[in-house]
Motif scaffolding. Structure first.
Motif, PDB file in Angstrom:
ATOM      1  N   ASP A 153       0.883  -1.193   0.114  1.00 53.42           N
ATOM      2  CA  ASP A 153      -0.013  -0.079  -0.077  1.00 53.42           C
ATOM      3  C   ASP A 153       0.618   1.263   0.122  1.00 53.42           C
ATOM      4  O   ASP A 153       0.480   2.457   0.532  1.00 53.42           O
ATOM      5  CB  ASP A 153      -0.986  -0.056   1.137  1.00 53.42           C
ATOM      6  N   SER A 154       2.073   1.128  -0.932  1.00 54.83           N
ATOM      7  CA  SER A 154       2.930   2.548  -0.532  1.00 54.83           C
ATOM      8  C   SER A 154       2.882   2.982  -1.999  1.00 54.83           C
ATOM      9  O   SER A 154       3.878   3.998  -2.275  1.00 54.83           O
ATOM     10  CB  SER A 154       4.333   1.732  -0.472  1.00 54.83           C
ATOM     11  N   GLY A 155       2.236   2.753  -3.051  1.00 58.44           N
ATOM     12  CA  GLY A 155       2.344   3.415  -4.345  1.00 58.44           C
ATOM     13  C   GLY A 155       1.959   4.813  -4.580  1.00 58.44           C
ATOM     14  O   GLY A 155       1.141   5.473  -3.206  1.00 58.44           O
ATOM     15  N   PRO A 156       1.815   5.736  -5.537  1.00 53.23           N
ATOM     16  CA  PRO A 156       1.328   6.914  -5.623  1.00 53.23           C
ATOM     17  C   PRO A 156      -0.211   6.933  -5.414  1.00 53.23           C
ATOM     18  O   PRO A 156      -0.939   5.995  -5.559  1.00 53.23           O
ATOM     19  CB  PRO A 156       1.543   7.021  -7.110  1.00 53.23           C
ATOM     20  N   ILE A 157      -0.651   7.968  -4.356  1.00 51.53           N
ATOM     21  CA  ILE A 157      -1.937   7.989  -4.164  1.00 51.53           C
ATOM     22  C   ILE A 157      -2.798   8.853  -5.315  1.00 51.53           C
ATOM     23  O   ILE A 157      -2.244   9.775  -5.467  1.00 51.53           O
ATOM     24  CB  ILE A 157      -2.171   8.787  -2.955  1.00 51.53           C
ATOM     25  N   LEU A 158      -3.760   8.178  -5.671  1.00 49.05           N
ATOM     26  CA  LEU A 158      -4.529   8.888  -6.836  1.00 49.05           C
ATOM     27  C   LEU A 158      -5.729   9.626  -6.330  1.00 49.05           C
ATOM     28  O   LEU A 158      -6.222  10.350  -7.028  1.00 49.05           O
ATOM     29  CB  LEU A 158      -5.141   7.583  -7.870  1.00 49.05           C
ATOM     30  N   ALA A 159      -6.319   8.950  -5.453  1.00 47.64           N
ATOM     31  CA  ALA A 159      -7.448   9.703  -4.753  1.00 47.64           C
ATOM     32  C   ALA A 159      -7.649   9.320  -3.369  1.00 47.64           C
ATOM     33  O   ALA A 159      -7.279   8.099  -2.933  1.00 47.64           O
ATOM     34  CB  ALA A 159      -8.533   9.192  -5.261  1.00 47.64           C
TER      35      ALA A 159
END
Ligand code: GRF
Length: 190
Positions: A143-149
């Motif tokens: 759960d560490s990837g780029p936040i989209l929303a």
């Protein structure tokens, strides 16, 4: 935009995505739904006449072997985007590497707060007064990837893990559908 959705459980987020994508003017289609077990949520795909597949995690000697079969299934469908919607399994690095950044995930917390398999329980245990829902790009972390929303949700004093999670899920669903639509229209580029 073509999608393959991966689930492990009840698939309530999947159902919302199936309902949204069944509208003719929604710019995305679900090609197939996959699961890492005999998930109840596969019934939603059957209700919509969408093909399903299972790659039972327990049937494979290693996470990597399971991942190879999962990748073979995904290759067969050639989706533009893979949506993890309640998949309670970390993808092997090889699978992430093969499809990144075209994999998105929903998480029932306000990342980077409370990552991992028990985001709702952890927020309650921490006594958080608010938590949230997030949609991210899957990378080879947890759960560490780029936040989209993402969106904040208040925690109520009498909340249980279940009551809080049931309040988070509708927000997750709305954020996920909006992210899929923005990717489909090219407004959001991964
Ligand atoms: C969702 O909150 C998802 O973010 C989390 O598990 C839940 C799955 O719910 N990983 P459902 O299977 O879509 O009902």
């Amino acid at each position: 935009l073509t999608l393959v959705v991966l689930i492990s459980g009840a698939g309530s987020n999947l159902r919302a995505l199936l309902e949204a994508t069944s509208h003719p003017d929604f710019p995305a289609r679900v090609l197939a739904v996959g699961a890492d077990r005999d998930a109840d949520g596969l019934a939603h795909a059957e209700d919509f006449g969408i093909p399903t597949f299972t790659v039972p995690y327990a049937a494979y000697p290693t996470r990597e072997a399971w991942g190879e079969e999962l990748a073979a299934q995904l290759d067969a469908w050639q989706p533009d985007l893979i949506v993890l919607s309640g998949l309670m399994r970390l993808l092997p690095a090889a699978v992430v590497a093969r499809y990144a950044p075209r994999i998105v995930n929903t998480h029932p917390a306000y990342l980077p707060e409370f990552p991992g398999a028990h985001g709702v329980r952890d927020a309650l245990a921490a006594g958080a007064e608010q938590t949230g829902a997030s949609v991210i790009v899957v990378d080879d972390g947890v759960d560490s990837g780029p936040i989209l929303a993402q969106e904040r949700i208040a925690v109520r004093p009498d909340d249980t893990e279940s009551s809080l999670h049931e309040r988070i899920k509708p927000v997750e669903r709305r954020l996920l559908i909006d992210v899929v639509q923005r990717i489909a229209t090219g407004e959001l580029v991964l």
